[in-house]
Structures are given as C-alpha cells and as structure tokens.
Design an enzyme around this catalytic site. Structure first.
Site, PDB file in Angstrom:
ATOM      1  CG  ASP A  33      -1.976   0.703   0.820  1.00  0.00           C
ATOM      2  OD1 ASP A  33      -3.541   0.544   1.108  1.00  0.00           O
ATOM      3  OD2 ASP A  33      -1.952   2.374   0.784  1.00  0.00           O
ATOM      4  CG  ASN A  85     -12.471  -0.988   3.962  1.00  0.00           C
ATOM      5  OD1 ASN A  85     -12.839  -1.121   5.167  1.00  0.00           O
ATOM      6  ND2 ASN A  85     -11.720  -0.204   3.771  1.00  0.00           N
ATOM      7  CG  HIS A  98      -8.295  -3.097  -2.305  1.00  0.00           C
ATOM      8  ND1 HIS A  98      -9.282  -2.542  -3.238  1.00  0.00           N
ATOM      9  CD2 HIS A  98      -8.565  -2.498  -0.748  1.00  0.00           C
ATOM     10  CE1 HIS A  98     -10.423  -1.486  -1.897  1.00  0.00           C
ATOM     11  NE2 HIS A  98      -9.480  -1.085  -0.373  1.00  0.00           N
TER      12      HIS A  98
END
Ligand code: AMP
Ligand code: ZN
Length: 136
Positions: A33, A85, A98
């Site tokens: 990330d 999410n 993801h």
C-alpha cells in the site's frame, strides 16, 4: 472509457502504473500500500475487475486469503488486521476489490477500530438468522 480501463488497480496489474509487487499468479496480485497505516501494509487483489466482493466470481476469490496469510507470515506480524471494505460508507476508496493486510505493531499505528456493540433481543437475533439463511 469504461470503469475497468480507468481503474487504478487494473492499471497496476497491467504494469501501466508502477507498484511494489509482492506476489502474482494467473488470478491474483499483491503489492505494498502506497500510504500505509503501518510498516508492511499490503493489498491483495483479484485480477478480475469488480467493485465489491459480490461482483467477483468465486474462482477469482480463492487465493485472496491464502496470499494474505503468506504475506502476514513473511512480515512476521503477530498482531494484524485483514480488512476488505465495500462501499464509500464502509471506507472503500478504490473501486476494485482488495484485501488489506495491516500490521498492528502498537496502539498508534495500524488500523484503528471502533466497535459500537448493540444489545439485541435473542428472538430478534433468531428471526434474523432464519431470514438470512432463507436467502442464501
Ligand atoms: P480502501 O479505502 O479500502 O479503498 O483502500 C484503498 C487503498 O489503496 C488505500 O489504503 C490506498 O493507500 C491504497 N492505494 C491507492 N492507490 C494506490 C497505489 N497506486 N499503489 C498502492 N496503493 C494504493
Ligand atoms: Zn480494476
């Protein structure tokens, strides 16, 4: 331009946008990330483009948790959250499914979680379970 060709994670899979790749197979891709919540924060994605979990065929989902597990082990993380999410209200910013691997090395770094538990009547809980099962 359709959603897939404008999708930032599809571009990462194709190599059109650079990433720090951790893993790749025919149906799965994983990378670091770019704005980590903690050191080692990583993302695992299906190569199949879809906005939310329910948009991804089952056979494109099978490697997501095993790869998240491999990364968690490689990170040596003992405390960590696996998070996925769906939707803006649920904090989804990138509309390509993801799975986050987020090490929790201390109170300050990693995922901060609110857990606003509600009291619920057992009869209501039972009825809810029946309703959900009837739709699966
Ligand atoms: P979410 O809020 O669940 O949609 O999380 C999206 C995540 O993607 C965030 O943690 C971002 O930091 C991360 N992200 C966005 N763009 C990139 C990129 N180009 N490379 C790596 N990570 C990214
Ligand atoms: Zn995509």
């Amino acid at each position: 331009m359709n959603r897939m060709s404008s999708c930032i994670f599809c571009k990462i899979i194709k190599g059109d946008i650079p990433s720090f790749k951790l893993f790749e197979s025919d149906k799965t891709f994983a990378f670091l990330d770019i704005n980590p919540l903690s050191k080692g924060h990583a993302l695992v994605i299906p190569k199949h483009h879809g906005e939310k979990l329910a948009d991804i065929p089952d056979d494109s989902l099978t490697e997501l948790l095993p790869v998240a597990k491999k990364i968690a082990i490689a990170l040596g993380a003992t405390n960590y959250n696996i998070l996925q999410n769906n939707g803006r209200l649920a904090h989804q910013e990138v509309d390509h499914v993801h799975v986050h691997i987020i090490p929790k090395p201390n109170e300050a770094e990693g995922l901060g979680v609110k857990w606003p538990q509600q009291k619920i009547d057992m009869g209501e809980l039972k009825a809810l379970a029946e309703e959900i099962k009837s739709k699966m």
